[in-house]
Scaffold this active site. Structure first.
Site, short mmCIF file in Angstrom:
data_model
loop_
_atom_site.label_atom_id
_atom_site.label_comp_id
_atom_site.label_asym_id
_atom_site.label_seq_id
_atom_site.Cartn_x
_atom_site.Cartn_y
_atom_site.Cartn_z
N ASP A 200 0.86 -1.31 0.00
CA ASP A 200 -0.06 0.05 0.05
C ASP A 200 1.02 1.16 0.00
O ASP A 200 1.84 1.47 1.11
CB ASP A 200 -1.09 -0.15 1.22
N ARG A 202 -0.06 4.47 -0.57
CA ARG A 202 -0.98 5.62 -0.19
C ARG A 202 -0.49 6.43 0.77
O ARG A 202 0.15 6.08 1.85
CB ARG A 202 -2.34 5.38 -0.14
#
Length: 336
Positions: A200, A202
């Site tokens: 991930d 983000r």
């Protein structure tokens, strides 16, 4: 930046577009605040209700000495609703140099924390109706929940912060390649790692900055500078513990979390016998040309539920590999 009114299937929202100095992307905020559109909803009124209006301090600020009222109206710094006969620009917030002397609101008058969803762009799930994920469904559900009328359980206001970070930050090209790896048997985490990405990638610092600009959950002040509107904090719509930690690390006060339970799982609990049989049938039918009866499942206002083998694998991976806070509806058939 700019702001405009957007009529949606759930009511009116204000769309804000933000540019920033950390990436080259334009991020968005969908703000639902019906009180600003009501008769007499005057941001300069200074009343108890006006203290909690969700407005951008940057947008309402004075941008230049020679800006005109039309400049302010065009970028969205206006009060109430624009029409051919009604158009009034907002006034820049007054600067504050000393501590506020206004009376703080009582606990009885303080509204519920606004509902907030931090949502990452998903072209496949939101635009072309892919049911490899529940992103389109989550965006629809967030807007629906935030747009509900005020009640003891609903604040009737809030925002969706829409971040342009496709594929958990790896971009659309890598996301498409990851889908091919998933079809070869890898889960969504393994596919990202095989492509040289993190599970991930983000970031949420830009989301936190947008929330603070809107006076939600940070250290800013309400319009007029007479009250710290952020003391109500926010109620965050998420299953992801990393979002909570990341926002809190940026100074956002998350006072409550509300789970985003997949609609297909909700239906299983509501009608366990009929819905389970129906879901099993849908999940087994995955032949080319087959049309599943889930019209509008990933579209705003569609209200449908996404189903499918791919979706179930994706959701399980988020729970089992990424620590998302959801209870699986049925035991996993996998031995791992």
């Amino acid at each position: 930046m700019a702001r405009t009114r957007i009529p949606t299937p759930y009511g009116t929202a204000f769309l804000h577009l933000y540019r920033n100095n950390k990436d080259a992307k334009e991020h968005l905020a969908f703000v639902v605040d019906h009180a600003q559109l009501e008769e007499g909803g005057d941001v300069e009124g200074g009343g108890e209700r006006e203290r909690y209006f969700i407005r951008s301090k940057t947008l309402d600020a004075k941008w230049s000495e020679d800006e005109t009222e039309l400049d302010r109206l065009t970028r969205g710094a206006y009060v109430g609703r624009l029409s051919p006969t009604t158009h009034r620009a907002s006034k820049p917030p007054a600067p504050t140099t000393t501590a506020s002397t206004s009376t703080p609101p009582s606990s009885q008058s303080r509204p519920l924390p606004p509902l907030v969803r931090i949502h990452s762009e998903c072209f496949t799930g939101e635009t072309i109706g892919s049911m490899r994920c529940d992103c389109g469904e989550q965006l629809d559900e967030a807007l629906r929940l935030i747009s509900l009328p005020p009640s003891p359980s609903s604040p009737g206001r809030g925002a969706v912060i829409y971040l342009r970070q496709e594929g958990r930050g790896i971009g659309l090209l890598s996301k498409i390649r990851a889908y091919n790896l998933q079809d070869m048997g890898h889960d969504t985490v393994q596919a990202n790692l095989l492509l040289g990405h993190g599970a991930d990638e983000r970031r949420y610092d830009i989301a936190a900055a947008i929330l603070q600009d809107l006076g939600l959950g940070g250290e800013g002040e309400a319009m007029g500078g007479d009250h710290d509107a952020t003391k109500t904090g926010i109620e965050l719509l998420t299953n992801n513990p990393d979002k909570v930690k990341s926002l809190e690390a940026e100074g956002i006060k998350v006072v409550k979390r509300r789970a985003m339970i997949p609609r297909s799982w909700q239906q299983l609990h509501q009608q366990p016998v009929a819905m389970k049989a129906d879901e099993e049938q849908r999940m087994q039918v995955d032949e080319p040309g087959t049309v599943l009866s889930v019209h509008g499942a990933t579209l705003i206002g569609g209200g449908g539920a996404a189903y499918g083998v791919d979706l179930e694998k994706y959701l399980r991976t988020k729970v089992e590999r990424m620590g998302h806070m959801l209870d699986l509806p049925i035991p996993s058939s996998s031995s791992t």
